[in-house]
Design an enzyme around this catalytic site. Structure first.
Site, mmCIF file in Angstrom:
data_model
loop_
_atom_site.group_PDB
_atom_site.id
_atom_site.type_symbol
_atom_site.label_atom_id
_atom_site.label_comp_id
_atom_site.label_asym_id
_atom_site.label_seq_id
_atom_site.Cartn_x
_atom_site.Cartn_y
_atom_site.Cartn_z
ATOM 1 N N GLU A 292 0.826 -1.214 0.000
ATOM 2 C CA GLU A 292 0.000 0.000 0.000
ATOM 3 C C GLU A 292 0.859 1.262 0.000
ATOM 4 O O GLU A 292 0.564 2.204 -0.718
ATOM 5 C CB GLU A 292 -0.932 0.041 1.215
ATOM 6 C CG GLU A 292 -1.743 1.334 1.208
ATOM 7 C CD GLU A 292 -2.712 1.501 2.354
ATOM 8 O OE1 GLU A 292 -2.767 0.647 3.243
ATOM 9 O OE2 GLU A 292 -3.430 2.517 2.344
ATOM 10 N N ASP B 131 -0.327 -5.272 3.107
ATOM 11 C CA ASP B 131 -0.881 -4.101 3.796
ATOM 12 C C ASP B 131 -0.158 -4.023 5.137
ATOM 13 O O ASP B 131 -0.364 -4.859 6.024
ATOM 14 C CB ASP B 131 -2.396 -4.224 3.991
ATOM 15 C CG ASP B 131 -3.013 -2.873 4.366
ATOM 16 O OD1 ASP B 131 -2.275 -2.035 4.927
ATOM 17 O OD2 ASP B 131 -4.214 -2.679 4.121
ATOM 18 N N ILE C 88 -0.230 -1.970 7.685
ATOM 19 C CA ILE C 88 -1.199 -1.859 8.790
ATOM 20 C C ILE C 88 -2.563 -1.732 8.118
ATOM 21 O O ILE C 88 -2.827 -0.749 7.430
ATOM 22 C CB ILE C 88 -0.991 -0.616 9.684
ATOM 23 C CG1 ILE C 88 0.398 -0.598 10.324
ATOM 24 C CG2 ILE C 88 -2.074 -0.569 10.771
ATOM 25 C CD1 ILE C 88 0.671 0.641 11.205
ATOM 26 N N ASP C 89 -3.420 -2.719 8.293
ATOM 27 C CA ASP C 89 -4.797 -2.564 7.831
ATOM 28 C C ASP C 89 -5.613 -2.169 9.057
ATOM 29 O O ASP C 89 -5.672 -2.913 10.037
ATOM 30 C CB ASP C 89 -5.338 -3.858 7.218
ATOM 31 C CG ASP C 89 -6.712 -3.630 6.615
ATOM 32 O OD1 ASP C 89 -6.881 -2.623 5.900
ATOM 33 O OD2 ASP C 89 -7.621 -4.435 6.881
ATOM 34 N N THR D 171 -5.482 1.501 9.937
ATOM 35 C CA THR D 171 -4.598 2.553 10.456
ATOM 36 C C THR D 171 -5.320 3.485 11.425
ATOM 37 O O THR D 171 -4.731 3.934 12.418
ATOM 38 C CB THR D 171 -4.014 3.362 9.279
ATOM 39 O OG1 THR D 171 -3.164 2.495 8.530
ATOM 40 C CG2 THR D 171 -3.198 4.547 9.737
ATOM 41 N N ASP E 102 -5.936 -5.041 0.868
ATOM 42 C CA ASP E 102 -6.915 -5.175 1.955
ATOM 43 C C ASP E 102 -7.465 -6.602 2.039
ATOM 44 O O ASP E 102 -7.686 -7.124 3.123
ATOM 45 C CB ASP E 102 -8.099 -4.224 1.733
ATOM 46 C CG ASP E 102 -7.724 -2.757 1.771
ATOM 47 O OD1 ASP E 102 -7.013 -2.370 2.705
ATOM 48 O OD2 ASP E 102 -8.145 -2.007 0.867
#
Ligand code: IPD
Ligand code: CA
Ligand code: CA
Ligand code: CA
Length: 262
Positions: free
Chosen positions: A67, A83, A85-86, A88, A210
């Site tokens: 990302e 990802d 940090i999915d 955030t 995601d």
């Protein structure tokens, strides 16, 4: 495939440990991206850098799509989808539902996926044909749930225009289902479905990073993953539920989102 899963899991755990350790002091360093609500912290970038370094140290010719860092071109059939940090916004506020999500795709097919939820101590894993797992527990999604009794998760994008449309759609869905949840992490929503903690998930405008890893966890738990109007899952639309509920929710959402992917 086992090797891919092991490497992905080791890296997702290392990134998760780093994030847990640094979140209390460093999560407040924030920039915005596509809109004032679309935030990225210094730790989103640090997590992705760590993951890229570890992947390339072990497999120097593989491609990586992340990302925060985009995609580097390459010849390899193997692509890592990251990802860092999915969730955030949850991470920023100290809510526990954020995840490190890593999928491995070979010739366009996801073969391994890890969703590490460090603040809950939960790691969801799947490899193609080998089931979905939460630690040592084999996961099976809920089946036979009618739409009217389905607990349905969804999410909202960062643009005001998209949110207005998503708000209109969810207002139509809410009276037809048991209830709606907005957890704040697409990857955790889909893994929660695999674990029977939710019955269905849909969202317009998500990205490969995601849903790539969680999507494999869900399909390996028995769920169906797809898009609208009979299309495959894509950044245009992601819908996930056990067969039966999938079709009923699909038809409702297709009637509320009549335009086709362009
Ligand atoms: C977001 C989360 C959220 C979803 C958004 C995503 P991020 O990812 O998955 O649940 O509703 O569409 O962009 O920005 O936290 O990685
Ligand atoms: Ca983001
Ligand atoms: Ca995300
Ligand atoms: Ca992210």
């Amino acid at each position: 495939m086992t090797d891919f899963l092991k490497l992905a899991e080791d890296i997702a755990r290392e990134a998760g440990d780093m994030l847990l350790a640094k979140r209390p002091t460093m999560s407040g360093e924030v920039e915005t991206k596509s809109s004032p609500t679309d935030v990225v912290t210094i730790l989103d970038k640090a997590s992705e850098e760590l993951i890229r370094e570890r992947v390339l140290a072990a497999r120097p010719s593989d491609r990586i799509l992340g990302e925060e860092g985009g995609e580097e071109p390459g010849e390899s059939d193997v692509r890592w989808i990251v990802d860092p940090i999915d969730g955030t916004v949850n991470f920023l506020y100290g809510l526990p539902d954020w995840a490190v999500s890593i999928a491995v795709e070979v010739s366009g097919q996801v073969v391994a996926g890890v969703v590490n939820v460090p603040a809950r101590g939960e790691v969801f894993t799947a490899s193609l044909g080998d089931g979905a797992w939460l630690g040592a527990e084999r996961l099976r999604c809920n089946t036979g749930v009618p739409l009217a009794q389905a607990l349905v998760a969804t999410g909202f994008g960062y643009s005001k225009v998209r949110r207005a449309v998503q708000g209109e759609v969810v207002a139509q869905v809410l009276p037809r289902v048991r209830d709606i949840r907005r957890g704040g992490s697409c990857a955790i929503d889909i893994c929660s479905l695999a674990a029977g903690r939710l019955d269905a998930y849909y969202e317009r405008g998500v990205n490969h990073w995601d849903f790539a890893a969680a999507g494999l966890v869900a399909t390996e738990s028995g769920a169906r993953l797809g898009g609208l109007h009979g299309r495959p899952v894509s950044p245009y639309f992601a819908l996930c539920a056990a067969p039966g509920l999938f079709e009923d929710l699909h038809d409702l959402l297709a009637s509320l989102n009549p335009e086709r992917d362009t």
